[in-house]
Design an enzyme around this catalytic site. Structure first.
Site, PDB file in Angstrom:
ATOM      1  N   GLU A   1       0.831  -1.213   0.000  1.00 40.43           N
ATOM      2  CA  GLU A   1       0.000   0.000   0.000  1.00 40.43           C
ATOM      3  C   GLU A   1       0.864   1.262   0.000  1.00 40.43           C
ATOM      4  O   GLU A   1       0.774   2.116   0.874  1.00 40.43           O
ATOM      5  CB  GLU A   1      -0.971  -0.013   1.184  1.00 40.43           C
ATOM      6  CG  GLU A   1      -2.014  -1.115   1.077  1.00 40.43           C
ATOM      7  CD  GLU A   1      -3.101  -1.047   2.136  1.00 40.43           C
ATOM      8  OE1 GLU A   1      -4.233  -1.489   1.860  1.00 40.43           O
ATOM      9  OE2 GLU A   1      -2.826  -0.552   3.256  1.00 40.43           O
TER      10      GLU A   1
ATOM     11  N   GLU B   1      -6.198  -7.003  -1.615  1.00 39.36           N
ATOM     12  CA  GLU B   1      -6.853  -7.075  -0.311  1.00 39.36           C
ATOM     13  C   GLU B   1      -8.319  -6.698  -0.443  1.00 39.36           C
ATOM     14  O   GLU B   1      -8.659  -5.738  -1.142  1.00 39.36           O
ATOM     15  CB  GLU B   1      -6.216  -6.103   0.691  1.00 39.36           C
ATOM     16  CG  GLU B   1      -4.762  -6.350   0.994  1.00 39.36           C
ATOM     17  CD  GLU B   1      -4.225  -5.388   2.048  1.00 39.36           C
ATOM     18  OE1 GLU B   1      -5.049  -4.768   2.772  1.00 39.36           O
ATOM     19  OE2 GLU B   1      -2.999  -5.254   2.142  1.00 39.36           O
TER      20      GLU B   1
END
Length: 371
Positions: free
Chosen positions: A168, A272
């Site tokens: 991320e 995710e």
């Protein structure tokens, strides 16, 4: 993924969008195949070491990887931290988990955080051993560490099928040296290139994923991936995080997936996603996600969780994505498997209402991964 409650609250406020996600998007003929049907099970080894039990839909105790494989899973994602205080999610533990996954015939993704703890959009701490290193030294660090981890996996017969160079990394990694400031992607790009080169030196067939949590905004996704592309960063797969309570509607998700897939000419995965099966809390640690229906149309129930996951898969497939990974489906509340690696015994589990197994270890009977 790892967001503290304060970050979650801020994100929820900014995304308190009326998330009208209720319609399950049907997959039309000719849609992409979801070939990477995965789960991040990084906390599983600790749970098993503490005696956690897992049960299939018939109520029979079984290996959790077998249970997940039986409902469509074919890929495991494992995060790796450089030197965590907990002694978990480090190289030695990842080697054990990789052997377990490959023994089940599952494919393997390694998620490099390049940190001793959680790395996400709100923080990207350097490992303590690299804390004083400048951008020149960090390039060598990233190359050597990535290569050594990949080679260790390769030497035991568990060569990763894919790796993430950072987790991320919306505004960079290894802050502050690798942080994007004033739209300058130079340092970040130097680091990403070293991760890519090290991976290919280990095994040319291992796919390199660049992962952001930019599924909420096509503008943000373009800003990031345009920025690294302009600096000549190579990558094989574009990875996005998508949680409807933070990242908006399925219609918006479809737009972002389709745009980044066509704009950069690379396959896209959702690295995710997750949804709660209850609004209750199993321990003293506040849940990361609260509410009886965090996204409109999907109650926090077993059926609501399954419906949301099906809708996310169908949306991803229709938009041309090739992979969907559920984040931490096995991390139900087990005392001693806490949220903070620096205090794993003294913290609880913020994710206990988001798992695919309930608090007694029984699988949600409605959940499936589908091609």
């Amino acid at each position: 993924m790892r967001r503290t409650i304060s970050i979650v609250a801020a994100a929820a406020l900014g995304a308190a969008i009326a998330v009208t996600n209720a319609v399950v998007v049907a997959a039309p003929a000719g849609a992409a195949t979801i070939s990477m049907r995965g789960a991040d099970v990084s906390s599983l080894q600790r749970s098993l070491d503490l005696g956690a039990k897992y049960y299939n839909a018939s109520g029979t105790a079984a290996d959790p990887l077998d249970i997940l494989k039986g409902i469509g899973l074919n890929y495991v994602r494992l995060r790796i931290w450089n030197n965590p205080v907990s002694g978990y999610n480090n190289l030695s533990k990842v080697l054990v988990q990789a052997r377990a996954a490959k023994a089940k015939g599952l494919q393997l993704m390694i998620d490099f955080h390049y940190s001793d703890t959680w790395a996400d959009p709100g923080k990207q701490y350097k490992p303590a051993a690299w804390s004083s290193h400048n951008i020149g030294a960090l390039q060598s660090d990233v190359y050597n560490y990535t290569l050594s981890v990949c080679n260790a996996l390769k030497s035991q017969g568990t060569t990763p099928d894919s790796v993430q160079i950072g987790n991320e990394i919306n505004v960079g990694m290894l802050w502050n040296d690798g942080k994007v400031v004033n739209n300058d992607f130079t340092n970040l790009s130097l680091l990403l290139k070293q991760g890519y080169n090290a991976t290919k030196a280990c095994n040319s067939g291992t796919q390199v994923i660049i992962h952001t949590a930019d599924a909420d905004s096509d503008a943000n996704a373009r800003w990031f991936y345009d920025g690294i592309r302009a600096k000549g960063v190579p990558w094989d797969i574009t990875g996005l995080s998508y949680y409807c309570m933070w990242h908006g509607t399925l219609a918006n998700l479809s737009t972002v997936i389709n745009d980044v897939r066509t704009r950069y000419g690379k396959p896209v995965i959702l690295a995710e996603t997750a949804y709660p099966f209850t609004a209750a809390n199993a321990d003293s640690e506040a849940n990361a996600i609260n509410g009886s229906a965090p996204c409109s149309g999907y109650p926090a129930t077993w059926q609501g969780q399954a419906s949301n996951f099906t809708a996310v898969q169908n949306t991803a497939r229709t938009a041309g994505a090739i992979g969907v990974f559920y984040w931490e489906p096995t991390w139900y509340a087990i005392k001693g498997n806490g949220w903070a690696p620096e205090n794993i015994n003294g913290t609880g589990d913020q994710w206990d209402n988001m798992t695919l197994f309930d608090w007694t270890g029984h699988i949600n009977p409605n959940v499936r991964w589908t091609p």
